[in-house]
Design an enzyme around this catalytic site. Structure first.
Site, PDB file in Angstrom:
ATOM      1  CB  THR A  15     -24.541  63.650   7.008  1.00  0.00           C
ATOM      2  OG1 THR A  15     -24.066  62.571   6.210  1.00  0.00           O
ATOM      3  CG2 THR A  15     -25.039  64.764   6.114  1.00  0.00           C
TER       4      THR A  15
ATOM      5  CB  SER B 265     -22.325  56.544  11.380  1.00  0.00           C
ATOM      6  OG  SER B 265     -23.107  56.197  10.277  1.00  0.00           O
TER       7      SER B 265
ATOM      8  CB  THR C  29     -28.312  58.640   8.975  1.00  0.00           C
ATOM      9  OG1 THR C  29     -27.643  58.708   7.711  1.00  0.00           O
ATOM     10  CG2 THR C  29     -28.752  60.012   9.408  1.00  0.00           C
ATOM     11  CG  ASP C  30     -24.703  55.841   6.138  1.00  0.00           C
ATOM     12  OD1 ASP C  30     -25.856  56.151   5.775  1.00  0.00           O
ATOM     13  OD2 ASP C  30     -23.683  56.216   5.536  1.00  0.00           O
TER      14      ASP C  30
HETATM   15  N1  ASN Z   1     -26.551  60.979   6.642  1.00  0.00           N
HETATM   16  C1  ASN Z   1     -25.453  60.482   7.211  1.00  0.00           C
HETATM   17  O1  ASN Z   1     -25.142  60.792   8.339  1.00  0.00           O
HETATM   18  C2  ASN Z   1     -24.626  59.536   6.398  1.00  0.00           C
HETATM   19  C3  ASN Z   1     -23.164  59.480   6.762  1.00  0.00           C
HETATM   20  N2  ASN Z   1     -22.439  58.701   5.794  1.00  0.00           N
HETATM   21  C4  ASN Z   1     -22.942  58.845   8.137  1.00  0.00           C
HETATM   22  O2  ASN Z   1     -23.576  57.870   8.449  1.00  0.00           O
HETATM   23  O3  ASN Z   1     -22.105  59.307   8.885  1.00  0.00           O
END
Ligand code: ASN
Length: 331
Positions: free
Chosen positions: A14, A54, A85-86
């Site tokens: 993200t 991710s 973050t995932d």
């Molecule tokens: N906040 C994030 O980065 C979520 C995103 N879907 C990822 O993990 O790439």
């Protein structure tokens, strides 16, 4: 004083995402992230190594990230990895095992809101990661929302809030306070040895969450389909059903076939202790291996690493009874 030389390895997530017709997709380069972050008193270089959400980061990408960190570790004082973050807690856990004895701080970070959005959490998270990479002892860390934690102890606990990560069962390493960057808990550095890159992992593993009514025959079905080891998220201290649907007996069957079974807990905090209740002891007697206070992210990645070294059930048992890199509390 000479400026610290730091490297950003950007992988997407993200933090680097832009709006598209199909939803948010990673689109910004590492250089663009640095420009939007604002200035810091470091010499920062950038390498774009991946451009993925991710959810698409898998063992193949772990190997690439580990190789890039390993290849660059002598050229920089610290490395920041921007990452979605995932699955960041999985990647940070795996890097802890693949890069044991890393000689510099490596700090994972990301954000809940893209960098190019006003009031995003991205600039602060990225700045924090660089400060951590410049100031902390060598290790693998995750920096988020004013806190720096050990990579192998971090878990994503919120889907949208800025305080998305928690340090599970160990205190945070550093925090942003009104005094600035405050280092709170230094882990005694294990004896300095040169970092060994080890990307041999066996990804034929499974992570199963127990629920009332779970059919233990499914465990054998996994093994029949090529699974070499299983982490079970059991109840509470490690309890497993044994009336009507005998999960403990199924574990014994697997172990006798040479398949290690790790008992973790569905509870995020505190440890598993299979000795306390009959429902835990039955599994223990059948040979289940306790994950103690490890996160599930650390347990499944450690299992991949152990199997990747060719360990059998006894080897995996000894491996899980050992603190390799601060991922588990043994006593
Ligand atoms: N906040 C994030 O980065 C979520 C995103 N879907 C990822 O993990 O790439």
């Amino acid at each position: 004083m000479e400026q610290k030389k730091l490297l950003l390895l950007s992988t997407g997530g993200t933090i680097a995402s832009v709006v598209s017709e199909s939803g948010l997709v990673p689109g910004e380069s590492g250089e663009q992230l640095i420009q939007m972050m604002g200035s810091l008193p470091y010499q920062i270089e950038v390498q774009d190594i991946l451009n993925l959400d991710s959810s698409n980061i898998q063992p193949e990408e772990w190997k690439l990230i580990a190789e890039k960190i390993y290849a660059n570790r002598h050229n920089y004082d610290g490395i920041v990895v921007s990452h979605g973050t995932d699955t960041m807690a999985y990647t940070a856990s795996m890097m802890t095992f693949m890069l044991q004895g890393i000689e510099i701080p490596v700090v994972f970070t990301g954000s809940q809101v893209p960098m190019n959005v006003a009031l995003s959490d991205a600039p602060d998270n990225l700045k924090l990661a660089f400060v951590a990479a410049a100031r902390l002892e060598p290790d693998i860390y995750l920096a988020f929302d004013g806190k720096v934690m050990r990579g192998c102890r971090s878990v994503k606990v919120r889907t949208t809030a800025f305080n998305a990560f928690e340090s599970v069962n160990v205190p945070v390493v550093a925090e942003v306070t009104s005094d600035g960057f405050e280092i709170k808990n230094k882990r005694p550095r294990p004896q300095a040895t040169a970092c060994v890159l080890n990307t041999n992992i066996d990804t034929n593993v499974s992570l199963v969450k127990l629920f009332p009514g779970f059919d233990p025959k499914l465990l054998q079905a996994m093994v029949d389909n090529g699974c070499h080891g299983i982490v079970i998220e059991a109840y509470g201290l490690g309890g497993m059903t044994f009336i009507r649907r005998n999960v403990a007996a199924a574990i014994g069957d697997l172990i006798r076939q040479g398949i290690p079974v790790i008992a973790a807990s569905q509870c995020l905090y505190e440890r598993s202790d299979l000795t306390r209740y009959e429902v835990g002891r039955q599994a223990l007697l059948e040979g289940a291996i306790s994950a103690r206070d490890m996160t599930s992210e650390s347990a499944i990645t450690k299992l991949m690493v152990g199997l990747g070294q060719g360990m059998d059930v006894d080897g995996i048992t000894a491996f899980f009874n050992t603190d390799i890199a601060g991922e588990v509390t043994i006593n």
